[in-house]
Design an enzyme around this catalytic site. Structure first.
Site, PDB file in Angstrom:
ATOM      1  N   ASP A 198      -6.009  19.437 -14.623  1.00  0.00           N
ATOM      2  CA  ASP A 198      -6.352  18.117 -15.160  1.00  0.00           C
ATOM      3  C   ASP A 198      -5.885  18.088 -16.611  1.00  0.00           C
ATOM      4  O   ASP A 198      -6.456  18.760 -17.472  1.00  0.00           O
ATOM      5  CB  ASP A 198      -7.870  17.898 -15.050  1.00  0.00           C
ATOM      6  CG  ASP A 198      -8.312  16.517 -15.534  1.00  0.00           C
ATOM      7  OD1 ASP A 198      -7.567  15.892 -16.321  1.00  0.00           O
ATOM      8  OD2 ASP A 198      -9.410  16.078 -15.151  1.00  0.00           O
TER       9      ASP A 198
ATOM     10  N   ARG B  44       0.841  -1.197   0.000  1.00  0.00           N
ATOM     11  CA  ARG B  44       0.000   0.000   0.000  1.00  0.00           C
ATOM     12  C   ARG B  44       0.876   1.247   0.000  1.00  0.00           C
ATOM     13  O   ARG B  44       0.527   2.270  -0.578  1.00  0.00           O
ATOM     14  CB  ARG B  44      -0.945   0.009   1.214  1.00  0.00           C
ATOM     15  CG  ARG B  44      -1.739   1.295   1.347  1.00  0.00           C
ATOM     16  CD  ARG B  44      -2.903   1.201   2.321  1.00  0.00           C
ATOM     17  NE  ARG B  44      -2.597   0.498   3.528  1.00  0.00           N
ATOM     18  CZ  ARG B  44      -1.918   0.991   4.568  1.00  0.00           C
ATOM     19  NH1 ARG B  44      -1.420   2.223   4.518  1.00  0.00           N
ATOM     20  NH2 ARG B  44      -1.713   0.256   5.645  1.00  0.00           N
TER      21      ARG B  44
ATOM     22  N   LYS C 233      -7.294   6.867 -19.337  1.00  0.00           N
ATOM     23  CA  LYS C 233      -7.531   7.353 -20.687  1.00  0.00           C
ATOM     24  C   LYS C 233      -6.277   7.198 -21.561  1.00  0.00           C
ATOM     25  O   LYS C 233      -5.843   6.085 -21.810  1.00  0.00           O
ATOM     26  CB  LYS C 233      -8.015   8.804 -20.623  1.00  0.00           C
ATOM     27  CG  LYS C 233      -9.117   9.065 -19.574  1.00  0.00           C
ATOM     28  CD  LYS C 233     -10.330   8.173 -19.714  1.00  0.00           C
ATOM     29  CE  LYS C 233     -11.540   8.641 -18.922  1.00  0.00           C
ATOM     30  NZ  LYS C 233     -11.405   8.616 -17.457  1.00  0.00           N
TER      31      LYS C 233
ATOM     32  N   TYR D 257     -15.293  17.580 -16.047  1.00  0.00           N
ATOM     33  CA  TYR D 257     -15.793  16.207 -15.985  1.00  0.00           C
ATOM     34  C   TYR D 257     -16.866  16.076 -14.903  1.00  0.00           C
ATOM     35  O   TYR D 257     -16.697  16.562 -13.777  1.00  0.00           O
ATOM     36  CB  TYR D 257     -14.612  15.270 -15.712  1.00  0.00           C
ATOM     37  CG  TYR D 257     -15.001  13.866 -15.360  1.00  0.00           C
ATOM     38  CD1 TYR D 257     -15.886  13.133 -16.150  1.00  0.00           C
ATOM     39  CD2 TYR D 257     -14.482  13.253 -14.227  1.00  0.00           C
ATOM     40  CE1 TYR D 257     -16.252  11.843 -15.826  1.00  0.00           C
ATOM     41  CE2 TYR D 257     -14.838  11.952 -13.890  1.00  0.00           C
ATOM     42  CZ  TYR D 257     -15.721  11.254 -14.686  1.00  0.00           C
ATOM     43  OH  TYR D 257     -16.074   9.977 -14.353  1.00  0.00           O
TER      44      TYR D 257
END
Length: 379
Positions: free
Chosen positions: A170, A46, A195, A98
């Site tokens: 972004d 983690r 993406k 978004y």
């Protein structure tokens, strides 16, 4: 090192134990220590994993940054940025963004006392009137999703620095191949790695890139403490995808230009939103801060009939109707009922996100086939 060389080599070293040219998938949750605290830089996956570490270095290098951090999704990466804030802080956000980001800000963090101002940033002078002593973050996308608005990153960075505010960008639509916000003054660059960076529609992941050492340390603490980390298999897939990022993006851009020009000439199409058009708002800014104009296009139909838009998308063959974007395959999307359904109707109307708006993610297929698909679907 030029971009194409970075895409193939940055962050990646031959495996010291075998010489393997590809970073292995370290499918392990924990690491053996010689004695408590005596380890080789890895203790629990983690916190750190060698496959993830290689990917984080690669993405940071592509963005021209010092530190990269990967998360289990793009929204998890955004979530980590907002966790830097405190109750009572304010954020200025572009009003076209978004839908998942809008939902996270308004439905999750607003109730914890963080205030979000959604502002038209085509003219960055609009930002100034919303700045108060509580403003801690400026959040923008460029090009925006789904209206392809262009925001002046360097201009926004100048305003942010003047008021000691962090600027986060972004960069999902542009990718570091087309645009590098850190070089333009941003403090944080965010990617939905799902993406274009992954590029093959087989991974969900997010990433942040920063230069500031303390900011990187704070984000790493949030990454470790909140636990929204990607697995090594996904990191391996993205490392592989990045090796062809420059080649894919070049074809996305080439195909995008042809598709945008075809749509603009079609008698059934009303408006086409693509930053490469000389009359697109802030085209000159896009030309300055971007290497090319990308493969994302939105368009509306004459008459603005939602049922006609649905019919077009249902008739596509190569433009698969699906959530997401940025894969090698072309995709279509109806933002009003899919990616941006969480944005209230009135807010969608204000930014031009009407019911007939169709968003295309132009893939890397032969463009003649894509034109044929559009001809068939539009009739």
């Amino acid at each position: 090192m030029k971009f194409g060389t970075k895409a193939i080599h940055a962050g990646v070293e031959p495996d010291p134990s075998t010489g393997a040219i590809m970073t292995p998938i370290f499918q392990t949750s924990t690491y053996v220590q010689a004695s408590p605290g005596n380890h080789k830089g890895f203790e629990y996956s983690r916190t750190q994993n060698p496959t993830r570490s290689a990917l984080q270095k690669s993405i940071a290098a592509l963005e021209g940054g010092k530190h990269g951090l990967c998360y289990s999704s793009g929204l998890a990466a955004i979530d980590a940025v907002i966790k830097l804030l405190n109750q009572g802080d304010e954020v200025i956000v572009t009003n076209d963004l978004y839908g998942g980001t809008y939902r996270l800000f308004t439905k999750i963090y607003a109730k914890f006392g963080i205030k979000f101002h959604f502002v038209d940033m085509e003219d960055i002078a609009n930002i100034e009137s919303y700045i108060t002593d509580k403003t801690k973050l400026l959040w923008l996308e460029t090009p925006t999703n789904p209206m392809m608005n262009i925001i002046d990153i360097a201009g926004a960075a100048s305003i942010a620095k003047k008021h000691s505010i962090r600027l986060a960008v972004d960069n999902t639509f542009a990718t570091p191949y087309l645009q590098q916000p850190l070089e333009l003054g941003a403090d944080i660059v965010m990617h939905s790695v799902t993406k274009y960076l992954g590029g093959h529609s087989d991974v969900i992941m997010g990433a942040l890139v920063v230069n500031d050492d303390q900011l990187a340390e704070d984000l790493a603490f949030i990454q470790k403490s909140s636990g929204a980390v990607p697995g090594p298999q996904d990191c391996f897939l993205v490392l592989r995808g990045i090796k062809t990022l420059h080649l894919r993006m070049q074809r996305h851009c080439e195909n995008g230009r042809v598709i945008a020009e075809y749509l603009r000439s079609h008698p059934k199409v009303d408006k086409v939103y693509w930053p490469g058009f000389e009359d697109h708002p802030n085209h000159l800014i896009a030309k300055t801060q971007m290497k090319d104009f990308g493969g994302m296009i939105s368009f509306t139909l004459k008459g603005n009939d939602k049922s006609e838009a649905f019919k077009v998308m249902e008739n596509f063959h190569y433009f698969s109707l699906a959530e997401s974007l940025g894969g090698v395959e072309s995709m279509s999307n109806h933002p009003a009922s899919m990616t941006h359904a969480s944005v209230p109707f009135d807010e969608r109307q204000k930014i031009g996100l009407v019911d007939s708006l169709i968003r295309l993610s132009v893939g890397i297929e032969d463009v003649e086939d894509l034109i044929g698909d559009l001809k068939m679907a539009l009739g």
